[in-house]
Scaffold this active site. Structure first.
Site, mmCIF file in Angstrom:
data_model
loop_
_atom_site.group_PDB
_atom_site.id
_atom_site.type_symbol
_atom_site.label_atom_id
_atom_site.label_comp_id
_atom_site.label_asym_id
_atom_site.label_seq_id
_atom_site.Cartn_x
_atom_site.Cartn_y
_atom_site.Cartn_z
ATOM 1 N NE ARG A 150 -2.474 0.700 3.865
ATOM 2 C CZ ARG A 150 -1.646 1.337 4.975
ATOM 3 N NH1 ARG A 150 -1.188 2.532 4.471
ATOM 4 N NH2 ARG A 150 -1.405 0.925 5.674
ATOM 5 C CG HIS A 205 -5.957 1.837 6.549
ATOM 6 N ND1 HIS A 205 -6.026 0.403 5.906
ATOM 7 C CD2 HIS A 205 -7.459 1.768 7.027
ATOM 8 C CE1 HIS A 205 -7.272 -0.102 6.291
ATOM 9 N NE2 HIS A 205 -7.982 0.599 6.844
ATOM 10 C CE1 TYR A 263 1.250 2.373 8.650
ATOM 11 C CE2 TYR A 263 0.011 3.955 9.622
ATOM 12 C CZ TYR A 263 0.147 3.177 8.645
ATOM 13 O OH TYR A 263 -0.693 3.168 7.697
#
Length: 408
Positions: free
Chosen positions: A296, A300, A309
């Site tokens: 990705r 998200h 993160y």
């Protein structure tokens, strides 16, 4: 005895002793991570037909014959889907959409799988399958109502063979399994014209009970369903090693059916493996789990900040595996695609983006009674009463505005 020793005590109550053999058999955290992520290549079991540099690779089990025109169509699919996705992202940032769920980087996985579906098949998406929707003939503008909050989906699932988007994580796998069981019970499997179902979900969904339940039932009933897991390396903010101690495709063995890992940034491999899996299902050979090893490239959702993160060097490494650039290099090298071809596709993408934006800007707000008219097939007295009460409540605000206007 420490709390840790107590929980690991033997039946006699004594702390267990770790034998050298037991210690050697237990994988270390580093080994677990290596097996799950396999650097960024996907490991030795990865099915790949097109290298990141655009070199054709031949696989003994999953090779594919494909024409130059078909390759160009796959390239066009990925470019247009990516452009619609980027416009959706921009529209959310401009306040036109409440949220957007990007698919950037996952175009090859979705287009490959989507083009493997036959008209009689059924697909069950999560909320990121814009590429699958495209392959099922759904115009990107039909997705906008979901993210603008005006409807739950503007297409007919039966006519398109594409279920409405599912927001509850993993629930579509249970729905897909039930649908596939119905296909088997109705005698619609067993030959080349048979039906099959594909369920799409992410790596994070594999930690949900619904996915486990779906795989149990599909195995028991030999349901003609293909579970297509897009392992994009991050379940919102958690990597695969926080979700599983084995590579995701190996979980299929525990349920009693075949699992396979494919390069999700390789549209040819995704197409070839998905065709094979759907063929297995439609011929009555039971379910299959595909793990599409991809990445990705964006957040998200537009509510997420991936910089909190994951490291930027990881994303930079995956940019070199871009699915569109990979196929573009192959087309130039082996199929004489010239600049005119690529310019034409870019022009189509610009036209799609403009139409997408205009549609969004001009979407009418639905009337308030629609939340009652689109709930049940037939009205009930309770629903009618609720609608009338709600409309009277809204009319009261109109009276207040009129009074305020007269005073001013």
């Amino acid at each position: 005895m420490s709390p840790e020793q107590w929980t690991r005590a033997t039946p006699s109550g004594d702390p267990p002793s770790e034998t050298p053999a037991a210690t050697a058999a237990k994988p270390t955290r580093e080994q677990v991570i290596a097996g799950l992520r396999a650097t960024s290549e996907g490991g030795a079991d990865l099915v790949q037909l097109l290298s990141p540099e655009g070199q054709r690779i031949h696989h003994p089990d999953f090779d594919i014959d494909i024409s130059a025109d078909q390759l160009r169509d796959l390239y066009r699919d990925m470019v247009l889907v990516r452009r619609a996705d980027r416009e959706g992202n921009a529209l959310q940032r401009q306040g036109q959409l409440g949220i957007w769920v990007p698919l950037l980087g996952q175009e090859a996985a979705q287009i490959g799988a989507g083009r493997a579906l036959q008209p009689q098949d059924m697909a069950f998406p999560s909320y990121r399958e814009h590429g699958i929707a495209w392959c099922r003939g759904i115009d990107p503008t039909e997705l906008l109502g979901i993210f603008r909050g005006t409807d739950h989906g503007g297409w007919d699932p039966i006519a398109t063979g594409f279920h409405l988007y599912t927001i509850v994580i993993g629930n579509q796998c249970v729905n897909a399994t039930g649908y596939a069981m119905g296909q088997r019970f109705d005698g619609k499997v067993g030959d080349d014209d048979g039906e099959a179902t594909m369920a799409f979900f992410g790596d994070g969904a594999t930690s949900q009970g619904d996915v486990h339940e779906a795989m149990v039932w599909s195995a028991v009933y030999d349901a003609p369903v293909v579970f297509f897991c897009q392992n994009n390396q991050w379940a919102i903010s958690e990597p695969p090693e926080r979700q599983s101690r084995v590579p995701l495709y190996q979980r299929a063995e525990g349920y009693g059916f075949r699992g396979i890992r494919v390069d999700g940034n390789d549209v040819l491999a995704s197409l070839a493996v998905s065709r094979w899996a759907m063929d297995e299902a439609r011929h009555g050979n039971g379910p299959v789990l595909i793990e599409a090893f991809t990445y990705r490239m964006d957040a998200h959702t537009t509510s997420d900040d991936p910089t909190r993160y994951r490291m930027s060097d990881e994303q930079e490494a995956w940019k070199l595996k871009d699915p569109i650039e990979r196929l573009k290099a192959y087309l130039i090298r082996e199929h004489e695609a010239d600049q005119d071809f690529f310019d034409k596709i870019d022009g189509e993408a610009d036209e799609l983006a403009e139409r997408f934006r205009e549609f969004c800007f001009n979407m009418p707000d639905p009337p308030p009674e629609r939340i009652f008219s689109e709930v049940y097939a037939e009205e009930s007295p309770q629903l009618v009463a609720q609608r009338e009460d709600h409309l009277r409540y809204l009319d009261g605000f109109a009276d207040d505005e009129a009074v305020a206007g007269g005073v001013s």
